[in-house]
Design a protein around this motif. Structure first.
Motif, PDB file in Angstrom:
ATOM      1  N   GLU A  74       0.842  -1.181   0.000  1.00 18.88           N
ATOM      2  CA  GLU A  74       0.000   0.000   0.000  1.00 18.88           C
ATOM      3  C   GLU A  74       0.882   1.238   0.000  1.00 18.88           C
ATOM      4  O   GLU A  74       2.022   1.196   0.467  1.00 18.88           O
ATOM      5  N   CYS A  75       0.364   2.331  -0.545  1.00 17.92           N
ATOM      6  CA  CYS A  75       1.132   3.566  -0.636  1.00 17.92           C
ATOM      7  C   CYS A  75       0.977   4.349   0.665  1.00 17.92           C
ATOM      8  O   CYS A  75      -0.121   4.782   1.021  1.00 17.92           O
ATOM      9  N   CYS A 104       5.866   2.750  -1.180  1.00 21.34           N
ATOM     10  CA  CYS A 104       5.161   1.470  -1.149  1.00 21.34           C
ATOM     11  C   CYS A 104       5.632   0.663   0.064  1.00 21.34           C
ATOM     12  O   CYS A 104       6.808   0.301   0.162  1.00 21.34           O
ATOM     13  N   GLN A 146       1.765  -4.452   3.341  1.00 25.64           N
ATOM     14  CA  GLN A 146       0.524  -4.405   4.100  1.00 25.64           C
ATOM     15  C   GLN A 146       0.671  -5.182   5.410  1.00 25.64           C
ATOM     16  O   GLN A 146       1.658  -5.886   5.628  1.00 25.64           O
TER      17      GLN A 146
END
Length: 238
Positions: free
Chosen positions: A43-44, A49, A52
């Protein structure tokens, strides 16, 4: 083929497929709200990045860096991992590589030319044989950690990162005016001394050479004398 091997192959195929449709396939890559990190594993967060939840950074045999799911504790963990919140993870300062958790080097420690020798979990990469902050991060001496630039600016309420002599830098742009970034440290040019009260590099009084002015003056004097001598001789009767 064992279940574990099938699972590994499946993850590899999933990773390859996602790489074909996304620009970046590496954790810690730069991103924004429109960029696509790995849709299943990343996820950003603050322009980077990140893996998760319940995913860890893993280094494959081919030296690819990717996020993989952390297996559930059942009840013990294999490959020298530890059970944290019901999932098996490598301890802090380690990353999963070559089928076990491997120790990685910390900030400003020696590393080889490959980035995976530095602790990527701590936002480090290898540059000039030294583990330094990722280009998207700055070093925070208060927490002894690399923070994302956006987080650093917001926390210290500043608009830029400018540091004094002896403080970590990635490029000379990180240093205050007059300093150069050498070996990841801001320094004054050679033969100069930093004046903390004025925040400038004092290089002393410039030495002015007087040789050339004297030579030029002599030449001009000779030319002038020759000119006047020629003019006087021209008006004298034969």
């Amino acid at each position: 083929m064992s279940c574990r091997m099938r699972y590994t192959v499946f993850l590899g195929l999933l990773f390859l497929l996602s790489c074909l449709t996304h620009v970046e396939c590496t954790p810690k890559a730069a991103c924004n709200e429109t960029d696509a990190c790995q849709p299943v594993t990343e996820e950003c967060v603050d322009g980077v990045c990140e893996c998760q939840k319940n995913h860890d950074i893993e280094i494959t045999v081919g030296l690819e860096i990717l996020c993989t799911p952390a297996p559930a504790c059942t009840p013990d963990c294999e490959d020298n991992k530890v059970c944290i919140d019901g999932h098996c993870h490598c301890d802090r300062g380690k990353v999963y590589a070559k089928d076990r958790c491997q120790h990685l080097e910390g900030f400003r420690k020696f590393c080889a030319s490959s980035a995976f020798f530095c602790d990527i979990n701590a936002n480090l990469s290898c540059s000039n044989s030294t583990c330094v902050c990722l280009e998207s991060h700055w070093f925070d001496p208060d927490t002894d950690s690399c923070k994302h630039k956006n987080e650093y600016l917001a926390e210290y309420n500043v608009t830029e990162y400018k540091v004094h002599p002896g403080i970590y830098c990635r490029t000379s742009d990180d240093c205050i005016t007059g300093l150069n970034c050498s070996n990841f440290s801001c320094k004054c040019p050679k033969s100069c001394e930093y004046k903390r009260d004025k925040e400038v590099c004092d290089c002393g009084e410039a030495e002015v050479s007087i040789t050339w002015p004297i030579v030029v003056g002599i030449i001009l004097g000779v030319v002038i004398l020759w000119f006047w001598a020629s003019a006087v001789l021209a008006i004298l009767p034969d």
